[in-house]
Design an enzyme around this catalytic site. Structure first.
Site, PDB file in Angstrom:
ATOM      1  CB  ILE A 102      39.322  29.447  37.413  1.00 14.34           C
ATOM      2  CG1 ILE A 102      38.825  29.313  39.018  1.00 14.34           C
ATOM      3  CG2 ILE A 102      40.370  28.352  37.195  1.00 14.34           C
ATOM      4  CD1 ILE A 102      37.748  28.169  39.029  1.00 14.34           C
ATOM      5  N   GLY A 117      34.781  35.041  38.165  1.00  9.83           N
ATOM      6  CA  GLY A 117      34.754  36.091  38.916  1.00  9.83           C
ATOM      7  C   GLY A 117      33.328  36.706  39.358  1.00  9.83           C
ATOM      8  CG  PHE A 144      38.880  29.943  43.806  1.00  7.32           C
ATOM      9  CD1 PHE A 144      38.286  28.793  42.915  1.00  7.32           C
ATOM     10  CD2 PHE A 144      39.143  29.483  44.877  1.00  7.32           C
ATOM     11  CE1 PHE A 144      38.665  27.404  43.173  1.00  7.32           C
ATOM     12  CE2 PHE A 144      39.048  28.227  45.269  1.00  7.32           C
ATOM     13  CZ  PHE A 144      38.968  27.144  44.319  1.00  7.32           C
ATOM     14  CB  CYS A 145      33.640  31.547  40.948  1.00 10.07           C
ATOM     15  SG  CYS A 145      33.785  33.115  40.649  1.00 10.07           S
ATOM     16  CB  THR A 146      33.920  29.686  36.393  1.00 11.15           C
ATOM     17  OG1 THR A 146      33.369  28.662  37.022  1.00 11.15           O
ATOM     18  CG2 THR A 146      34.606  29.436  34.920  1.00 11.15           C
TER      19      THR A 146
END
EC number: 1.14.-.-
Length: 334
Positions: A205, A180, A176-178
């Site tokens: 996120i 996508g 996952f990341c901020t």
């Protein structure tokens, strides 16, 4: 009442003539008084901008009218203040820099997992959960039981994978990341390296915080964002962190009480890392910022300083007002 809409957007798409998009896109943003930065490259578009609701809607309509830029992935959040002070459209080699040739999310990518299904996936004991963001982002918030690769930039992520992940051992990998976009490339990279079951949080996120109720959430802490809000909470409102103008690390109010914290010069994170020459330069920059402020002028490079200072003054004014009201109540009692 919240008036500023913050829009994080991206799309991987073949844009062979991306340079020609820059001028009309910049003109549209300036006319609509949209602030922030968008990146254009042959592989697509990425960035975060802010403006009125009408302006952001107009931008999305404009992008949708451009060949290849329709149906852009975007997340909206809100702020009481404009988090950017400039309007930029930059031409880049990559819209998110991994530095590995041949990684193309348009050809191969991991399996998208919707926010509503994310909890079930990462609760599976056979899944290794990896946070693809930088260490300073992870420090203020991440998912429960997530692995922190402790990278300073996204360029370091491929080396982390080589040293720590094994297709034969790690059968299921979730990332996952901020918003996508980094996971588009990180999952594509893992697939190229022979990993079979690779998953990533669709929308990142920010989308998870938007769609999953706090009482059901497995997110812990706040989410770092690359604008003057520094971080957002589970309600996607500005969180409790400010930012050190020297090292750009997020800092708490408690850390700002440390002797190591000097506004614009140092904080507990960087006090032992900056050189005397850097310290002198930061002191002079802060002096120039304060002089510009006294003259009601904008100092180049002071966007973050201005917003932080404005918020600091707003908090102080609120404290003074609360103190005055409290004193007035005490006087009435007496």
């Amino acid at each position: 009442m919240t008036k500023v809409v913050v829009c994080a957007l991206y799309k991987f798409v073949s844009l062979p003539h991306f340079e020609s998009i820059r001028a009309p896109l910049l003109a549209m943003m300036e006319q609509a008084e949209i602030k922030g930065t968008l990146l254009l490259a042959s592989e697509g578009i990425n960035g975060t901008v802010a403006g009125t609701q009408e302006a952001i809607e107009a931008l999305l309509v404009w992008l949708n009218s451009q060949n290849g830029l329709d149906n852009i992935v975007h997340k909206l959040s809100f702020d009481d203040e404009m988090p950017f002070y400039r309007t930029k459209v930059k031409l880049k080699n990559e819209i998110v820099t991994m530095g590995v040739e041949g990684i193309d999310p348009l050809k191969v990518v991991g399996t998208y997992v919707k926010p509503q299904d994310w909890n079930a996936l990462i609760s599976d004991p056979d899944v290794i959960l990896v946070d693809t963001r930088n260490d300073y982002e992870v420090q203020i918030g991440t998912f429960k039981n997530a692995v922190n690769p402790v990278t300073e930039t996204f360029r370091e992520f491929p080396e982390y994978v080589k040293q720590n992940l094994d297709p034969a051992k790690h059968k299921k990998v979730a990332m996952f990341c901020t918003g996508g976009i980094r996971c588009e490339k990180s999952t594509a990279y893992l697939k190229e390296q022979g990993f079979d079951e690779v998953y990533h949080l669709e929308g990142g996120i920010l989308k998870y915080l938007e769609e999953v109720k706090a009482e059901e959430s497995l997110w812990e802490g706040e989410c770092f964002v690359f604008d003057n809000r520094v971080a957002v909470n589970h309600d996607l409102k500005k969180g409790q962190y400010d930012q050190c103008n020297a090292c750009r690390m997020p800092i708490t109010e408690a850390e700002k009480q440390s002797p190591a914290y000097v506004q614009g010069v140092s904080c507990p994170h960087c006090i032992d890392k900056i050189s005397d020459e850097q310290r002198k330069r930061f002191v002079e920059r802060e002096r120039q910022v304060n002089l510009a402020k006294a003259r009601n002028e904008a100092h180049i490079g002071s966007d973050v300083n201005q917003v932080i200072e404005a918020r600091r003054e707003k908090k102080e004014a609120q404290r003074r007002l609360a103190a005055e009201k409290n004193n007035a109540k005490k006087s009435q009692v007496l």
